[in-house]
Motif scaffolding. Structure first.
Motif, PDB file in Angstrom:
ATOM      1  N   ILE A   2      26.681  84.281  -5.087  1.00 17.07           N
ATOM      2  CA  ILE A   2      27.223  85.630  -5.241  1.00 17.07           C
ATOM      3  C   ILE A   2      27.728  86.105  -3.880  1.00 17.07           C
ATOM      4  N   ASN A   3      28.418  87.258  -3.866  1.00 16.55           N
ATOM      5  CA  ASN A   3      28.942  87.779  -2.600  1.00 16.55           C
ATOM      6  C   ASN A   3      28.735  89.281  -2.506  1.00 16.55           C
TER       7      ASN A   3
ATOM      8  N   HIS B 222      30.767  87.844   2.378  1.00 12.07           N
ATOM      9  CA  HIS B 222      29.633  87.000   2.742  1.00 12.07           C
ATOM     10  C   HIS B 222      28.999  86.489   1.448  1.00 12.07           C
ATOM     11  N   TRP B 223      28.928  85.186   1.315  1.00 12.56           N
ATOM     12  CA  TRP B 223      28.379  84.554   0.113  1.00 12.56           C
ATOM     13  C   TRP B 223      26.960  84.079   0.388  1.00 12.56           C
ATOM     14  N   ARG B 224      26.120  84.109  -0.670  1.00 14.18           N
ATOM     15  CA  ARG B 224      24.762  83.618  -0.532  1.00 14.18           C
ATOM     16  C   ARG B 224      24.249  83.153  -1.895  1.00 14.18           C
ATOM     17  N   PRO B 225      23.281  82.257  -1.899  1.00 15.13           N
ATOM     18  CA  PRO B 225      22.667  81.860  -3.165  1.00 15.13           C
ATOM     19  C   PRO B 225      21.593  82.860  -3.573  1.00 15.13           C
ATOM     20  N   SER B 226      21.520  83.179  -4.857  1.00 13.08           N
ATOM     21  CA  SER B 226      20.489  84.060  -5.390  1.00 13.08           C
ATOM     22  C   SER B 226      19.981  83.454  -6.687  1.00 13.08           C
ATOM     23  N   ASP B 227      18.783  82.902  -6.667  1.00 10.34           N
ATOM     24  CA  ASP B 227      18.217  82.218  -7.843  1.00 10.34           C
ATOM     25  C   ASP B 227      19.169  81.151  -8.365  1.00 10.34           C
ATOM     26  N   GLY B 228      19.775  80.413  -7.437  1.00  8.74           N
ATOM     27  CA  GLY B 228      20.657  79.320  -7.827  1.00  8.74           C
ATOM     28  C   GLY B 228      22.067  79.724  -8.179  1.00  8.74           C
TER      29      GLY B 228
ATOM     30  N   ARG C 247      26.994  84.930 -17.112  1.00  8.91           N
ATOM     31  CA  ARG C 247      28.336  84.459 -16.780  1.00  8.91           C
ATOM     32  C   ARG C 247      28.402  84.048 -15.311  1.00  8.91           C
ATOM     33  N   LEU C 248      27.800  84.874 -14.444  1.00  7.60           N
ATOM     34  CA  LEU C 248      27.806  84.555 -13.020  1.00  7.60           C
ATOM     35  C   LEU C 248      27.166  83.197 -12.768  1.00  7.60           C
ATOM     36  N   ARG C 249      26.078  82.909 -13.459  1.00  2.00           N
ATOM     37  CA  ARG C 249      25.394  81.636 -13.286  1.00  2.00           C
ATOM     38  C   ARG C 249      26.252  80.477 -13.773  1.00  2.00           C
TER      39      ARG C 249
ATOM     40  N   ASN D 153      30.063  89.991  -7.348  1.00  2.00           N
ATOM     41  CA  ASN D 153      29.074  90.770  -6.603  1.00  2.00           C
ATOM     42  C   ASN D 153      28.263  91.567  -7.612  1.00  2.00           C
ATOM     43  N   PRO D 154      27.017  91.160  -7.885  1.00  2.00           N
ATOM     44  CA  PRO D 154      26.208  91.863  -8.903  1.00  2.00           C
ATOM     45  C   PRO D 154      26.002  93.335  -8.599  1.00  2.00           C
ATOM     46  N   GLY D 155      26.216  93.746  -7.355  1.00  2.00           N
ATOM     47  CA  GLY D 155      26.052  95.147  -6.994  1.00  2.00           C
ATOM     48  C   GLY D 155      27.188  96.039  -7.463  1.00  2.00           C
TER      49      GLY D 155
END
Length: 240
Positions: A200-201, A191-197, A220-222, A209-211
């Motif tokens: 992530i998943n 499941h993907w979603r935006p987080s502060d632009g 890098r993710l940004r 996945n930052p978790g």
């Protein structure tokens, strides 16, 4: 000999010549074609020829590389990692300002991913370029194994069917497209979603996945999210 910064594993060679072979595509998508019905639909009577092609692609003396440049300056590299006993396909992304490429996904027995959501896959396929793999259909199929998206749009099958029709000899491309989207990679669709632009998943094996303890750093993710989604990333962090 080709060089990808930070990726020093083996003898990299340009793989572009393989893209003209219609059998390359079902071979490349093989891990997403699970089950006898899927393989029969994709390969038909060409199974022996496909086996020979796979042997060429997986020769330890040459590791084929397929490069997909993006307008942001980043390049996604698809590398056939032909180490004896550890064959697989690595999906990397690099920018000239980085000291080393980052891994988006790994397609092998110890898979890592997903690396892209469906909108990103489509975005990368359609971003303009005059270098590397420049055909949108080829880019879509080449990067398809990075996909893992639990929420596909209704027209996903249409786009994938069109690419299979254009580049392969598969008799029922719509059927194979449906099978591919049902399986999409070796991982559970994320499941993907935006987080502060930043997109992530929640995938347990994903670098995006930052978790996860092994996730890519926030910067890098940004930057990767911006590049894959067609944004012009302006800050390029040096690799730590």
């Amino acid at each position: 000999m080709l060089k990808i910064p930070g990726y020093e594993n083996g003898p990299l060679v340009q793989g572009a010549a393989y893209l003209d072979d219609p059998l390359f595509w079902p071979v490349h998508l093989g891990t997403c074609l699970r089950g006898e019905d899927a393989q029969r639909a994709a390969f038909g009577a060409d199974w022996d020829a496909a086996t020979e092609l796979y042997r060429a692609l997986s020769a330890e003396s040459e590791w084929p590389v397929f490069s997909v440049p993006l307008p942001s300056g980043h390049t996604v590299h698809v590398v056939y990692r032909n180490i004896e006993g550890e064959h697989g396909v690595d999906y990397l992304i690099h920018h000239p300002a980085w000291s080393a490429a980052e891994t988006l996904a790994v397609d092998d027995g110890h898979f890592m991913g997903p690396g892209m959501a469906w909108p990103e896959l489509l975005s990368v396929a359609r971003q303009p370029t005059t270098e590397g793999v420049d055909d949108p259909d080829a880019r879509l199929l080449l990067l398809f194994p990075t996909l893992g998206d639990a929420h596909l749009p209704d027209d996903a099958t249409v786009a994938l069917t069109a690419a299979l029709t254009a580049l392969t000899l598969i008799e029922e491309p719509a059927e194979v497209a449906s099978m591919l989207l049902e399986n999409q990679g070796q991982w559970t669709p994320a499941h993907w979603r935006p987080s502060d632009g930043v997109r992530i998943n929640d995938g347990g094996h994903s670098y995006r996945n930052p978790g996860n303890a092994f996730a890519l750093p926030e910067g890098r993710l940004r930057e990767i999210s911006n590049a894959l989604n067609g944004g012009g990333a302006t800050a390029h962090q040096a690799s730590g």
